[in-house]
Design a protein around this motif. Structure first.
Motif, short mmCIF file in Angstrom:
data_model
loop_
_atom_site.label_atom_id
_atom_site.label_comp_id
_atom_site.label_asym_id
_atom_site.label_seq_id
_atom_site.Cartn_x
_atom_site.Cartn_y
_atom_site.Cartn_z
N ASP A 195 9.02 0.08 -0.95
CA ASP A 195 9.37 -0.46 0.37
C ASP A 195 8.14 -1.00 1.09
OD1 ASP A 195 12.05 0.10 0.00
OD2 ASP A 195 11.95 2.03 1.05
N ASP A 196 7.02 -0.26 1.01
CA ASP A 196 5.77 -0.72 1.61
C ASP A 196 5.34 -2.04 0.98
OD1 ASP A 196 5.57 1.61 3.16
OD2 ASP A 196 4.21 2.59 1.75
N LEU A 197 5.32 -2.07 -0.35
CA LEU A 197 4.87 -3.27 -1.06
C LEU A 197 5.76 -4.47 -0.76
CD1 LEU A 197 3.94 -1.65 -4.49
CD2 LEU A 197 2.36 -2.44 -2.70
N ASP A 198 7.07 -4.25 -0.71
CA ASP A 198 7.98 -5.35 -0.40
C ASP A 198 7.74 -5.89 1.00
OD1 ASP A 198 9.13 -5.13 -2.91
OD2 ASP A 198 10.91 -4.06 -2.20
N ARG B 223 2.31 5.25 9.37
CA ARG B 223 3.06 6.22 8.56
C ARG B 223 2.17 6.94 7.55
NH1 ARG B 223 6.72 3.10 6.66
NH2 ARG B 223 6.08 2.98 4.52
N HIS B 224 1.20 6.20 7.00
CA HIS B 224 0.28 6.81 6.04
C HIS B 224 -0.91 7.49 6.72
CE1 HIS B 224 1.92 5.43 2.17
NE2 HIS B 224 2.33 4.36 2.84
N GLY B 225 -1.07 7.23 8.02
CA GLY B 225 -2.19 7.83 8.76
C GLY B 225 -3.53 7.25 8.36
N VAL B 226 -3.55 5.95 8.03
CA VAL B 226 -4.78 5.29 7.60
C VAL B 226 -4.94 3.98 8.35
CG1 VAL B 226 -4.66 6.34 5.31
CG2 VAL B 226 -3.70 4.07 5.65
N SER B 227 -6.07 3.32 8.16
CA SER B 227 -6.33 2.05 8.84
C SER B 227 -5.54 0.92 8.19
CB SER B 227 -7.83 1.71 8.75
OG SER B 227 -8.17 1.37 7.42
N PRO B 228 -5.24 -0.13 8.97
CA PRO B 228 -4.60 -1.31 8.39
C PRO B 228 -5.45 -1.92 7.28
CG PRO B 228 -4.40 -1.37 10.77
CD PRO B 228 -5.33 -0.23 10.43
N ALA B 229 -6.76 -1.86 7.41
CA ALA B 229 -7.63 -2.39 6.35
C ALA B 229 -7.41 -1.66 5.03
CB ALA B 229 -9.10 -2.30 6.77
N ARG B 230 -7.25 -0.33 5.10
CA ARG B 230 -7.01 0.44 3.87
C ARG B 230 -5.67 0.03 3.24
NH1 ARG B 230 -7.62 6.89 3.67
NH2 ARG B 230 -9.36 6.29 5.01
N ILE B 231 -4.67 -0.22 4.08
CA ILE B 231 -3.37 -0.66 3.57
C ILE B 231 -3.52 -2.02 2.89
CG2 ILE B 231 -1.05 -1.43 4.24
CD1 ILE B 231 -1.38 1.61 4.35
N GLU C 111 -0.18 -4.95 15.63
CA GLU C 111 0.49 -4.09 16.60
C GLU C 111 1.21 -2.97 15.83
OE1 GLU C 111 0.38 -4.29 19.94
OE2 GLU C 111 -1.07 -5.92 19.65
N PRO C 112 1.35 -1.80 16.45
CA PRO C 112 2.05 -0.69 15.77
C PRO C 112 3.50 -1.01 15.43
CG PRO C 112 0.87 0.10 17.71
CD PRO C 112 0.78 -1.40 17.72
N THR C 113 4.08 -2.02 16.08
CA THR C 113 5.46 -2.39 15.80
C THR C 113 5.58 -3.39 14.66
OG1 THR C 113 5.33 -4.12 17.49
CG2 THR C 113 6.20 -1.97 18.18
N GLU C 114 4.48 -3.97 14.23
CA GLU C 114 4.49 -4.92 13.13
C GLU C 114 4.51 -4.15 11.81
OE1 GLU C 114 1.06 -7.36 13.70
OE2 GLU C 114 1.79 -8.18 15.58
N PRO C 115 5.01 -4.76 10.74
CA PRO C 115 5.11 -4.04 9.47
C PRO C 115 3.79 -3.42 9.02
CG PRO C 115 6.33 -6.09 9.32
CD PRO C 115 5.60 -6.10 10.65
#
Length: 83
Positions: free
Chosen positions: A70-73, A24-32, A13-17
């Motif tokens: 912050d992203d990694l944490d 925020r990065h404008g990319v897919s969750p898979a890429r993250i 969900e967009p509200t999940e981390p």
């Protein structure tokens, strides 16, 4: 590092981390997810598999995505991300 399908983890969900970081990065969750796995160690070599050209392109683009501390944490705290 072989792993199971990223799609099997579901779409956040967009509200999940994971969803917030991807938006925020404008990319897919898979890429993250892939960028997070590669950030764990310079010795990590991912072996994603897909039959979709667009997914291959997204997977390759993860190699240049840099996540901040912050992203990694936030991602480290998620139980759903495999390592």
């Amino acid at each position: 590092m072989p792993f199971f399908s990223l799609e099997s983890l579901g779409r956040p969900e967009p509200t999940e981390p994971l969803g917030r970081i991807a938006a925020r990065h404008g990319v897919s969750p898979a890429r993250i997810k892939l960028a997070w796995m590669m950030a764990q160690s310079p010795a990590v070599l991912l072996i994603p598999g897909t039959s979709s050209v667009s997914h291959v392109e997204d997977n390759i683009a993860a190699a240049v995505l840099r996540l901040d501390k912050d992203d990694l944490d936030a991602l480290d705290d998620l139980d759903a991300l495999p390592l």
